[in-house]
Write a protein that holds these residues in place. Structure first.
Motif, mmCIF file in Angstrom:
data_model
loop_
_atom_site.group_PDB
_atom_site.id
_atom_site.type_symbol
_atom_site.label_atom_id
_atom_site.label_comp_id
_atom_site.label_asym_id
_atom_site.label_seq_id
_atom_site.Cartn_x
_atom_site.Cartn_y
_atom_site.Cartn_z
ATOM 1 N N ALA A 18 36.029 38.004 90.199
ATOM 2 C CA ALA A 18 34.885 38.655 89.319
ATOM 3 C C ALA A 18 35.455 38.968 88.048
ATOM 4 C CB ALA A 18 34.244 40.152 89.984
ATOM 5 N N CYS A 19 37.097 39.439 88.165
ATOM 6 C CA CYS A 19 37.553 39.940 86.996
ATOM 7 C C CYS A 19 37.879 38.503 85.936
ATOM 8 C CB CYS A 19 38.891 40.425 87.295
ATOM 9 S SG CYS A 19 39.494 41.493 85.953
ATOM 10 N N TYR A 20 38.359 37.432 86.781
ATOM 11 C CA TYR A 20 38.617 36.342 86.264
ATOM 12 C C TYR A 20 37.264 35.822 85.259
ATOM 13 C CZ TYR A 20 43.500 35.356 87.401
ATOM 14 O OH TYR A 20 44.777 35.558 87.665
ATOM 15 N N ARG A 21 36.011 35.707 86.183
ATOM 16 C CA ARG A 21 35.027 35.361 85.733
ATOM 17 C C ARG A 21 34.516 36.075 84.205
ATOM 18 N NH1 ARG A 21 33.446 34.730 90.816
ATOM 19 N NH2 ARG A 21 32.270 36.938 90.946
ATOM 20 N N ALA A 22 34.766 37.256 84.574
ATOM 21 C CA ALA A 22 34.248 38.336 83.451
ATOM 22 C C ALA A 22 35.169 38.134 82.173
ATOM 23 C CB ALA A 22 34.385 39.858 83.879
ATOM 24 N N LEU A 23 36.381 37.859 82.195
ATOM 25 C CA LEU A 23 37.420 37.723 81.178
ATOM 26 C C LEU A 23 36.964 36.417 80.306
ATOM 27 C CD1 LEU A 23 40.695 38.830 82.878
ATOM 28 C CD2 LEU A 23 39.756 39.577 80.828
ATOM 29 N N ARG A 24 36.884 35.306 81.361
ATOM 30 C CA ARG A 24 36.401 34.074 80.824
ATOM 31 C C ARG A 24 34.918 34.195 79.891
ATOM 32 N NH1 ARG A 24 36.267 31.024 85.090
ATOM 33 N NH2 ARG A 24 34.110 31.336 85.538
ATOM 34 N N GLY A 25 34.033 34.881 80.476
ATOM 35 C CA GLY A 25 32.884 35.559 79.689
ATOM 36 C C GLY A 25 33.232 36.114 78.439
ATOM 37 N N LEU A 26 33.798 37.215 78.704
ATOM 38 C CA LEU A 26 34.369 37.792 77.110
ATOM 39 C C LEU A 26 34.963 36.913 76.233
ATOM 40 C CD1 LEU A 26 35.624 41.028 79.027
ATOM 41 C CD2 LEU A 26 33.569 40.863 77.323
ATOM 42 N N CYS A 27 35.809 35.864 76.666
ATOM 43 C CA CYS A 27 36.468 35.010 75.868
ATOM 44 C C CYS A 27 35.244 34.082 75.220
ATOM 45 C CB CYS A 27 37.428 34.111 76.396
ATOM 46 S SG CYS A 27 38.667 34.979 76.752
ATOM 47 N N ASP A 28 34.460 33.458 76.127
ATOM 48 C CA ASP A 28 33.284 32.822 75.535
ATOM 49 C C ASP A 28 32.373 33.451 74.632
ATOM 50 O OD1 ASP A 28 34.294 30.650 77.325
ATOM 51 O OD2 ASP A 28 32.638 30.902 78.925
ATOM 52 N N ASP A 29 32.145 34.713 74.845
ATOM 53 C CA ASP A 29 31.429 35.546 73.788
ATOM 54 C C ASP A 29 32.221 35.945 72.802
ATOM 55 O OD1 ASP A 29 29.717 35.512 75.982
ATOM 56 O OD2 ASP A 29 29.853 37.758 76.485
ATOM 57 N N GLY A 30 33.459 35.795 72.688
ATOM 58 C CA GLY A 30 34.485 36.114 71.504
ATOM 59 C C GLY A 30 34.800 37.466 71.384
ATOM 60 N N ARG A 31 34.730 38.055 72.574
ATOM 61 C CA ARG A 31 35.109 39.540 72.527
ATOM 62 C C ARG A 31 36.453 39.672 73.027
ATOM 63 N NH1 ARG A 31 30.353 42.326 75.499
ATOM 64 N NH2 ARG A 31 31.156 44.194 74.825
ATOM 65 N N MET A 32 37.051 38.755 73.453
ATOM 66 C CA MET A 32 38.507 38.620 73.917
ATOM 67 C C MET A 32 39.114 37.118 73.742
ATOM 68 S SD MET A 32 38.971 40.962 77.115
ATOM 69 C CE MET A 32 40.588 41.193 76.939
ATOM 70 N N ILE A 33 40.403 36.963 73.719
ATOM 71 C CA ILE A 33 41.008 35.714 73.376
ATOM 72 C C ILE A 33 42.089 35.662 74.196
ATOM 73 C CG2 ILE A 33 42.450 34.439 71.679
ATOM 74 C CD1 ILE A 33 41.369 36.259 69.461
ATOM 75 N N ARG A 34 42.251 34.421 74.996
ATOM 76 C CA ARG A 34 43.286 34.131 76.068
ATOM 77 C C ARG A 34 44.239 33.745 75.369
ATOM 78 N NH1 ARG A 34 44.475 29.349 79.643
ATOM 79 N NH2 ARG A 34 45.412 30.487 81.421
ATOM 80 N N VAL A 35 45.402 34.400 75.610
ATOM 81 C CA VAL A 35 46.703 34.218 74.656
ATOM 82 C C VAL A 35 47.760 33.638 75.441
ATOM 83 C CG1 VAL A 35 46.328 35.947 72.828
ATOM 84 C CG2 VAL A 35 47.731 36.437 74.985
ATOM 85 N N GLY A 36 47.744 33.183 76.752
ATOM 86 C CA GLY A 36 48.435 32.765 77.524
ATOM 87 C C GLY A 36 47.927 32.821 79.125
ATOM 88 N N ARG A 37 48.655 32.368 80.002
ATOM 89 C CA ARG A 37 48.473 32.239 81.568
ATOM 90 C C ARG A 37 48.278 33.912 81.734
ATOM 91 N NH1 ARG A 37 51.027 29.691 86.747
ATOM 92 N NH2 ARG A 37 49.219 30.229 87.982
ATOM 93 N N GLY A 38 47.268 34.243 82.222
ATOM 94 C CA GLY A 38 46.727 35.697 82.633
ATOM 95 C C GLY A 38 47.019 36.677 81.525
#
Length: 170
Positions: free
Chosen positions: A145-165
């Motif tokens: 659920a945490c990974y899904r939510a993080l992916r959703g936050l990135c898709d929404d533009g609220r967070m950015i993935r800057v590297g693995r994890g």
């Protein structure tokens, strides 16, 4: 201590509290369904198992999650110092009061029903300083659920993935 070492287990007789010199120790409890919940994460300079001074048994497991060292302070020594040194007693009481405030704030965070909003609140509170899996256990989400939510936050533009994890707020 090495990663994975267990300092004490739930229901074991207490012998004292600990200070982390280096590394990281998490206090964890396993739920009835087998899920792990991180109750506290102690890093260099931090204390843990303070309640052991006034308890007969530990209420959780203490597990080394990053190699390092700890100092154990016998509960009899803490009690004796509290009785003989009012300044120490006041300082220890203040420490416990601050922890109560922090735990109340943590309970508020856990009450956020949306995984995305809970993760955002946790990141803003400084909880995301280790792995995604550890973040999940700290905020009572499955790692999936945490990974899904993080992916959703990135898709929404609220967070950015800057590297693995690794993620950051936008």
């Amino acid at each position: 201590m090495q990663k994975g070492d267990v300092l004490f287990c739930q229901n074991q007789t207490t012998s004292g509290l600990y200070r982390v010199v280096s590394g990281c120790v998490t206090l964890q409890r396993t739920g009835l369904g087998g899920d792990t919940l991180t109750l506290h994460r102690a890093v260099s300079g931090g204390l843990f198992a303070e309640a052991s001074v006034f308890s007969e048994t530990y209420h959780c497991d203490a597990i080394c999650t990053e190699a390092g060292s700890v100092i154990k302070i016998a509960k009899a020594d803490v009690k004796a110092t509290m009785q003989s040194n009012p300044a120490f007693c006041e300082g220890f009481t203040r420490l416990l009061a601050v922890q109560v405030q922090q735990y109340r704030a943590h309970i508020e965070l856990l009450a956020i029903p949306s995984a995305k909003e809970r993760i955002l609140a946790a990141v803003q509170a400084g909880y995301f300083d280790a792995t995604v899996t550890e973040l999940a256990t700290r905020i009572n989400l499955s790692h999936e659920a945490c990974y899904r939510a993080l992916r959703g936050l990135c898709d929404d533009g609220r967070m950015i993935r800057v590297g693995r994890g690794k993620y950051t707020l936008s």
